[in-house]
Write a protein that holds these residues in place. Structure first.
Motif, PDB file in Angstrom:
ATOM      1  N   PRO A   1       2.512   0.916   5.111  1.00  0.00           N
ATOM      2  CA  PRO A   1       2.571   1.297   3.787  1.00  0.00           C
ATOM      3  C   PRO A   1       3.865   2.275   3.303  1.00  0.00           C
ATOM      4  N   TYR A   2       4.116   2.374   2.023  1.00  0.00           N
ATOM      5  CA  TYR A   2       5.150   3.213   1.514  1.00  0.00           C
ATOM      6  C   TYR A   2       4.557   4.687   1.914  1.00  0.00           C
ATOM      7  N   GLU A   3       5.465   5.606   2.256  1.00  0.00           N
ATOM      8  CA  GLU A   3       5.115   6.872   2.240  1.00  0.00           C
ATOM      9  C   GLU A   3       5.267   7.635   1.161  1.00  0.00           C
ATOM     10  N   GLY A   4       4.326   7.539   0.443  1.00  0.00           N
ATOM     11  CA  GLY A   4       4.106   8.260  -0.813  1.00  0.00           C
ATOM     12  C   GLY A   4       5.219   7.890  -1.943  1.00  0.00           C
TER      13      GLY A   4
ATOM     14  N   GLY B   1      -3.379  10.911  -0.252  1.00  0.00           N
ATOM     15  CA  GLY B   1      -4.259   9.854   0.232  1.00  0.00           C
ATOM     16  C   GLY B   1      -3.738   8.496   0.537  1.00  0.00           C
ATOM     17  N   ALA B   2      -4.457   7.432   0.723  1.00  0.00           N
ATOM     18  CA  ALA B   2      -4.053   6.324   0.921  1.00  0.00           C
ATOM     19  C   ALA B   2      -4.315   5.144  -0.111  1.00  0.00           C
TER      20      ALA B   2
ATOM     21  N   GLY C   1       0.527  -1.499   0.143  1.00  0.00           N
ATOM     22  CA  GLY C   1      -0.162  -0.077  -0.163  1.00  0.00           C
ATOM     23  C   GLY C   1       0.918   1.080   0.027  1.00  0.00           C
ATOM     24  N   ILE C   2       0.123   2.376  -0.094  1.00  0.00           N
ATOM     25  CA  ILE C   2       0.942   3.704  -0.120  1.00  0.00           C
ATOM     26  C   ILE C   2      -0.032   4.713   0.838  1.00  0.00           C
TER      27      ILE C   2
END
Length: 200
Positions: free
Chosen positions: A189-192, A140-141, A126-127
């Motif tokens: 999640p990956y930070e952007g 967003g996410a 996820g991001i």
């Protein structure tokens, strides 16, 4: 004077009781039923049964059998488009264009058609945070889909890399397994986009 003699007019008005009669079927109905019986018997006697595919629509029993898997017990390949429609289209839309200012597009996205490793990692974990797609910034996410199998992740990735004008190579389950193994310690999640760039 008897009772009938007292009321002769009333007697004349009375109708005689109907009598039961036996009436045979009309001859045309009898002939029709006989002809139908003879035709049925002729059809049963002359129709072949238990023969090959020359009878009926020409298909044999083997042609009507459902297709068998390539190997005994092999599961069918996941449908990437069906998985996308069930899990991703609510945000990214069925046409891959996303929602302006809210959800980024997948059509023409540099993150989708870029290195397979980056897309696989994003799908697995996820991001969350800012990401730039086609010159526009999105905040967003995206949820993680690590619960999906390697084959399912590969099917989704392959679908979006080849849909809506995208023309990137397919993704294999082996590639997903490699990225899953190399990123197994990640729990967030990956930070952007900046975090995803580090994977390139």
């Amino acid at each position: 004077m008897t009772e009938p003699e007292k009321h002769p007019a009333a007697l004349r008005r009375e109708q005689a009781d109907p009598s039961e009669q036996t009436k045979p079927l009309p001859w045309i109905v009898t002939m029709l039923l006989g002809a139908m019986a003879m035709w049925g018997a002729f059809y049963i006697v002359t129709t072949p049964f238990g023969e090959g595919s020359g009878v009926g629509d020409g298909r044999s029993v083997s042609a009507l059998a459902p297709p068998k898997a390539a190997s005994q017990g092999a599961a069918p390949a996941p449908d990437g488009q069906a998985l996308f429609m069930a899990r991703c289209s609510a945000c990214h839309q069925a046409n891959g264009q996303g929602v302006t200012g809210v959800f980024p597009p997948l059509a023409g996205s540099e993150w989708v058609v870029g290195p397979e490793r980056v897309l696989i990692a994003a799908l697995l974990h996820g991001i969350s945070g800012e990401i730039e797609v086609r010159g526009a910034k999105y905040q967003g996410a995206m949820p993680a889909f690590a619960a999906l199998s390697d084959a399912e992740i590969a099917a989704v990735a392959t679908y979006i890399r080849g849909a809506w004008g995208n023309a990137a190579s397919a993704v294999t389950a082996e590639q997903v397994a490699q990225v899953r193994a190399s990123t197994r310690d990640r729990t967030q999640p990956y930070e952007g986009g900046e975090a995803l760039k580090a994977l390139q």
